[in-house]
Design an enzyme around this catalytic site. Sequence first.
Site, PDB file in Angstrom:
ATOM      1  N   ARG A   1       0.863  -1.175   0.000  1.00 55.87           N
ATOM      2  CA  ARG A   1       0.000   0.000   0.000  1.00 55.87           C
ATOM      3  C   ARG A   1       0.899   1.223   0.000  1.00 55.87           C
ATOM      4  NH1 ARG A   1      -2.519   2.893   4.649  1.00 55.87           N
ATOM      5  NH2 ARG A   1      -4.566   3.728   4.103  1.00 55.87           N
TER       6      ARG A   1
ATOM      7  N   GLU B   1      -8.904   7.487   5.430  1.00 61.22           N
ATOM      8  CA  GLU B   1      -9.591   7.628   6.725  1.00 61.22           C
ATOM      9  C   GLU B   1     -10.548   8.817   6.714  1.00 61.22           C
ATOM     10  OE1 GLU B   1      -6.827   5.449  10.044  1.00 61.22           O
ATOM     11  OE2 GLU B   1      -6.540   7.601   9.817  1.00 61.22           O
TER      12      GLU B   1
ATOM     13  N   GLU C   1      -5.468  -0.669   7.441  1.00 65.05           N
ATOM     14  CA  GLU C   1      -4.376  -0.298   8.338  1.00 65.05           C
ATOM     15  C   GLU C   1      -4.534  -1.088   9.626  1.00 65.05           C
ATOM     16  OE1 GLU C   1      -3.802   3.852   9.156  1.00 65.05           O
ATOM     17  OE2 GLU C   1      -4.229   4.455   7.083  1.00 65.05           O
TER      18      GLU C   1
END
Length: 367
Positions: free
Chosen positions: A45, A144, A246
């Site tokens: 990522r 996020e 994550e």
Amino acid sequence: MSEFIKGMDISTLIEEEACGAKYYDHGIEKDLLDILKDYGVNSVRLRLWNDPYSETGEPYGAGTNDLEKTIRLAKRAKAAGMGFLLDLHYSDFWADPGKQNVPKAWRGYSKEELVNAVYDYTVSVMRTLHENDVAPTMVQVGNEITNGLLWPTGKKPEYDAIAAYVSSGIRAVKAVDGNVPIMIHLDNGGFNEMYVDWFDHYMERGEDFDVIGLSYYPFWHGTLDQLEFNMKDMARRYGKELIVAEVSMGFSMEDYRKYEGLPESDLKGMATRQELVEKLEYPMTKQGQAFFMQDVMKRIAKVNGGRGFYYWEPGWIPVPGCGWATEAALCYTKEQGPGGNEWANQALFDYEGNALPALEKIRDFKA
């Protein structure tokens, strides 16, 4: 069934290496990606910041993840046979629930201008990656974005604007590559009520997508039971695949000031936050980290549509000069320093760069 993703966020790697980081497996120095591949890692990522430099050209640090570095890391991952999740922040530096700063070039834009800017920028990035033969195997539109993106116009509860910005990014990705899976990523992976509220609002307004991404840090985001419940509920409600985009767990509470070479006043680390780890389900030890990861992978695999995880960040070990923010970056975000490494005790390598037992659990896990 698609291959279970055993992924790693390696966004700081170029900066780590430039600052002198070295990585070892059983005492033998190797390239980080070679070690990760040996332990079954099949995807990386990579975050992308629009312009992570000050107006006078000073780098923001924490990888200074511009498009050129993203391409370099993606080429290394592709050469290792790994997939590549592109993490579009739509900011010049960290974007998370506490900050979603509009890129410098887009300051003062109206909502309509931001919709167009997101589209044009995303198309440009996707085309450049394709031209360099490093097309991503998945794209997340925003990072996020629990509290929105491109503040202040896209700050929660402005769901119309949030959906407009995300949808513009989705349309842009599809305009270049109609087949690549698209993720929407929130934090607080154990908090079901928040996820239901967010996605109910988005589904009424936004473009379709493929994957719900969740952040899960056990010292912030609830219990593992809550994570598993939320993932199963998301799959049932919305019919999307699920990826823990994550995740991390500490292996030590020992501080790492001598490795960074910083004065105590500049330390900023999870290892110094005793109050955060008092209620963890696994101890902050090497074996605790290993069994935590085994537990996380088992729970993801039990979810209908659970696709895997990305560990954050396995190789961010403490070396002088590779912290989370430079002075120039702090001026941009208007945050307080210090700007040292705040994550070294969450890595999958110890402070001297030796591979930790959690990597063996990752290698041996069968979904």
